[in-house]
Write a protein that holds these residues in place. Structure first.
Motif, mmCIF file in Angstrom:
data_model
loop_
_atom_site.group_PDB
_atom_site.id
_atom_site.type_symbol
_atom_site.label_atom_id
_atom_site.label_comp_id
_atom_site.label_asym_id
_atom_site.label_seq_id
_atom_site.Cartn_x
_atom_site.Cartn_y
_atom_site.Cartn_z
ATOM 1 N N VAL A 92 12.001 111.810 114.808
ATOM 2 C CA VAL A 92 11.404 110.810 115.690
ATOM 3 C C VAL A 92 11.315 109.499 114.918
ATOM 4 N N MET B 252 10.068 112.195 122.391
ATOM 5 C CA MET B 252 9.607 113.335 121.603
ATOM 6 C C MET B 252 8.958 114.387 122.497
ATOM 7 N N VAL C 6 8.940 118.483 112.721
ATOM 8 C CA VAL C 6 9.164 117.115 113.189
ATOM 9 C C VAL C 6 9.122 116.161 112.000
#
Length: 245
Positions: free
Chosen positions: A10, A40, A52
């Motif tokens: 991200v 996301m 992540v």
């Protein structure tokens, strides 16, 4: 490899997303990417994500808000979070840990460093991941530490409360609890806790340990303000005072 861990990147910088995607794919991981919090959320809703890589500075919701959202998602399994940021302010690092990040990498970074941090978090989070990716033997599933009605399963990496409910812990919280519970009655200072939990994979910042202890207490202590399981020793560190069975 269908069982390969799935990494979600991200970051609002397309070049960074492409660079990390290419590198991690070549290393055998499944990789998805998102440019903001909305993307996301869509990815997390439609597919299983193991870890992540989350940029701190994003348009709209920032990385700290998104990390908090990941940790409070209902019905979600454990997800590793590694914060990526160009900021060097120690406050950002500590706040990231407080909202549930497992690790923290400052930009610019080396790709090998990112890979090492990912593998380290996944080893604790997902001990049954493919050995050729994480290069670590699986733990003994029968190894359980019991204290004051609690059950800490080292193999399954699970913590069960006295009432039988499972308590969700981040990898950092789990490792900290294991370290304390395997050294009952021994006062451990912050440097020792850093060495025993993470092998100094990141800078030894005293407040990062304090933040982890505070968050762990909120999950296992009847009264976090007056702890009876993990006690502070002024000027030294912490001691696990529960009786081990």
């Amino acid at each position: 490899m269908t069982d390969a861990p799935h990494i979600l990147i991200v970051d609002d910088d397309a070049k960074i997303r492409q660079m990390l995607t290419r590198y991690l794919t070549d290393e055998g991981f499944q990789v998805s990417s998102a440019e903001n919090g909305a993307a996301m959320g869509e990815c997390l809703a439609r597919t299983h994500i193991d870890l992540v890589l989350l940029d701190l500075v994003l348009p709209g919701e920032d990385g700290l808000q998104l990390a908090r959202a990941i940790r409070t998602r209902p019905g979600s399994g454990p997800i590793g979070i590694i914060m990526l940021t160009g900021r060097s302010d120690m406050v950002d690092m500590v706040v990231g840990l407080e909202v549930g990040a497992d690790d923290y990498i400052a930009k610019p970074f080396h790709l090998r460093e990112v890979l090492a941090r990912i593998k380290s978090v996944l080893r604790r989070l997902r001990p049954t991941a493919p050995a050729e990716l994480l290069s670590r033997p699986q733990a003994d599933n029968d190894d359980v530490i019991r204290f004051e009605g609690w059950q800490l399963d080292l193999g399954r990496r699970e913590l069960k409360a006295p009432d039988g409910s499972e308590i969700g812990l981040t990898t950092g919280e789990f490792d900290l609890l294991v370290t304390l519970a395997t050294h009952p009655g021994r006062v451990l200072n912050r440097d020792q806790l850093m060495d025993l939990t993470r092998g100094r994979q990141w800078e030894a910042v005293d407040r990062s340990i304090d933040a982890q202890v505070a968050r762990l207490r909120r999950k296992i202590e009847p009264d976090p303000k007056h702890p009876t399981l993990v006690k502070s020793v002024r000027g030294v560190g912490y001691v696990f005072t529960a009786r081990i069975r």
